[in-house]
Design an enzyme around this catalytic site. Structure first.
Site, PDB file in Angstrom:
ATOM      1  N   ASP A   1      -1.705  -1.042   5.957  1.00 25.61           N
ATOM      2  CA  ASP A   1      -1.985  -0.474   6.954  1.00 25.61           C
ATOM      3  C   ASP A   1      -3.368  -0.355   7.357  1.00 25.61           C
ATOM      4  O   ASP A   1      -3.670   0.332   8.478  1.00 25.61           O
ATOM      5  CB  ASP A   1      -1.454   1.022   7.316  1.00 25.61           C
TER       6      ASP A   1
ATOM      7  N   THR B   1      -2.735   1.529  -4.544  1.00 28.41           N
ATOM      8  CA  THR B   1      -3.135   2.618  -3.769  1.00 28.41           C
ATOM      9  C   THR B   1      -4.367   3.024  -3.960  1.00 28.41           C
ATOM     10  O   THR B   1      -4.460   3.174  -5.325  1.00 28.41           O
ATOM     11  CB  THR B   1      -2.263   3.704  -3.519  1.00 28.41           C
ATOM     12  N   ASN B   2      -5.563   3.255  -3.330  1.00 28.73           N
ATOM     13  CA  ASN B   2      -6.740   3.784  -3.449  1.00 28.73           C
ATOM     14  C   ASN B   2      -6.440   5.238  -3.550  1.00 28.73           C
ATOM     15  O   ASN B   2      -5.646   5.827  -2.682  1.00 28.73           O
ATOM     16  CB  ASN B   2      -7.621   3.587  -2.544  1.00 28.73           C
TER      17      ASN B   2
ATOM     18  N   CYS C   1      -6.225   3.375  -7.854  1.00 27.09           N
ATOM     19  CA  CYS C   1      -7.745   3.513  -8.119  1.00 27.09           C
ATOM     20  C   CYS C   1      -8.277   4.904  -7.773  1.00 27.09           C
ATOM     21  O   CYS C   1      -8.312   5.255  -6.602  1.00 27.09           O
ATOM     22  CB  CYS C   1      -8.543   2.322  -7.532  1.00 27.09           C
TER      23      CYS C   1
ATOM     24  N   ARG D   1     -10.721  -0.882  -6.516  1.00 27.52           N
ATOM     25  CA  ARG D   1     -10.874  -0.223  -5.355  1.00 27.52           C
ATOM     26  C   ARG D   1     -10.742  -1.017  -4.168  1.00 27.52           C
ATOM     27  O   ARG D   1     -11.774  -1.910  -3.976  1.00 27.52           O
ATOM     28  CB  ARG D   1     -11.811   0.877  -5.064  1.00 27.52           C
ATOM     29  N   LYS D   2      -9.610  -1.118  -3.189  1.00 31.17           N
ATOM     30  CA  LYS D   2      -9.678  -1.983  -1.961  1.00 31.17           C
ATOM     31  C   LYS D   2     -10.678  -1.453  -1.178  1.00 31.17           C
ATOM     32  O   LYS D   2     -11.013  -0.387  -0.968  1.00 31.17           O
ATOM     33  CB  LYS D   2      -8.050  -1.603  -1.345  1.00 31.17           C
TER      34      LYS D   2
ATOM     35  N   ASP E   1       0.789  -1.140   0.121  1.00 27.43           N
ATOM     36  CA  ASP E   1       0.029   0.038  -0.045  1.00 27.43           C
ATOM     37  C   ASP E   1       0.876   1.434   0.026  1.00 27.43           C
ATOM     38  O   ASP E   1       2.083   1.055   0.317  1.00 27.43           O
ATOM     39  CB  ASP E   1      -0.909   0.059   1.160  1.00 27.43           C
ATOM     40  N   ARG E   2       0.240   2.411  -0.316  1.00 30.45           N
ATOM     41  CA  ARG E   2       1.178   3.386  -0.417  1.00 30.45           C
ATOM     42  C   ARG E   2       1.286   4.279   0.747  1.00 30.45           C
ATOM     43  O   ARG E   2       2.227   4.314   1.538  1.00 30.45           O
ATOM     44  CB  ARG E   2       0.793   4.263  -1.823  1.00 30.45           C
ATOM     45  N   ASP E   3       0.026   4.881   1.122  1.00 29.51           N
ATOM     46  CA  ASP E   3      -0.063   5.982   1.951  1.00 29.51           C
ATOM     47  C   ASP E   3      -0.193   4.998   3.406  1.00 29.51           C
ATOM     48  O   ASP E   3      -1.177   4.306   3.702  1.00 29.51           O
ATOM     49  CB  ASP E   3      -1.204   6.871   1.966  1.00 29.51           C
TER      50      ASP E   3
ATOM     51  N   TYR F   1      -4.550  12.596   2.363  1.00 26.31           N
ATOM     52  CA  TYR F   1      -4.402  12.745   0.934  1.00 26.31           C
ATOM     53  C   TYR F   1      -2.852  13.239   0.381  1.00 26.31           C
ATOM     54  O   TYR F   1      -3.055  14.104  -0.325  1.00 26.31           O
ATOM     55  CB  TYR F   1      -5.739  13.519   0.400  1.00 26.31           C
TER      56      TYR F   1
END
Length: 174
Positions: free
Chosen positions: A140, A57-58, A96, A114-115, A15-17, A26
């Site tokens: 996370d 990542t969403n 996404c 979208r997760k 995941d990114r964030d 954001y």
């Protein structure tokens, strides 16, 4: 004897964030990026273990009109360059931009990408030289783990702290 083509590689989906960079709400500005401690050594460790490294990542900020897809792309190019400069390799990025409650109509929809949907993971596994066996996701949030489960791969919840130590523990247990 002819050489066989490279076997399919397993992939570490990140995941990114909250996993690659701090989730500051954001995040989309390069100058505001704060890397998760130990992320570059962790990516190098995954590379050395023979895993591809792909981000999933969403990006609801696009759907909410906070920034555009070009901004996401610029940030991802910069992240790949920073990783490369640190001797690490990120093999790909998927995001996404869709959300059922999007401000902009073109982004207002339900999407399997979208997760917690598995779409981004499934797309990587279907279209690139990657294999499901040995692959896993680090996220996370519970939605990350749900996406991994829906794709039939293990998901690991990153509790914060040093990502390299977390990844080292995962690879030892594997």
């Amino acid at each position: 004897m002819p050489r066989s083509p490279n076997p399919l590689r397993p992939v570490a989906f990140l995941d990114r964030d909250g996993v690659l960079i701090e989730d500051t709400g954001y995040p989309h500005r390069i100058e505001e990026v704060r890397w998760i401690p130990g992320i570059m050594p962790a990516i190098r460790r995954l590379n050395a273990a023979g895993l591809a490294v792909c981000l999933v990542t969403n990006q609801a900020g696009v759907a909410r009109g906070l920034y555009d897809e070009a901004t996401v792309g610029r940030l991802h190019v910069w992240m790949a360059e920073q990783a490369r400069a640190a001797g690490a390799r990120i093999d790909g990025f998927a995001y996404c931009p869709f959300h059922p409650a999007a401000e902009e109509e073109r982004y207002r929809r339900t999407s399997a990408r979208r997760k917690p949907g598995p779409g981004m993971i499934e797309d990587w596994l279907a279209h690139f030289a990657l294999r499901r066996e040995g692959s896993f996701l680090i996220g996370d949030r519970e939605t990350d783990l749900a996406a991994a489960a829906a794709a039939g791969i293990p998901g690991h919840l990153f509790p914060g702290g040093d990502m390299d130590a977390f990844v080292a523990g995962l690879l030892v247990a594997a």
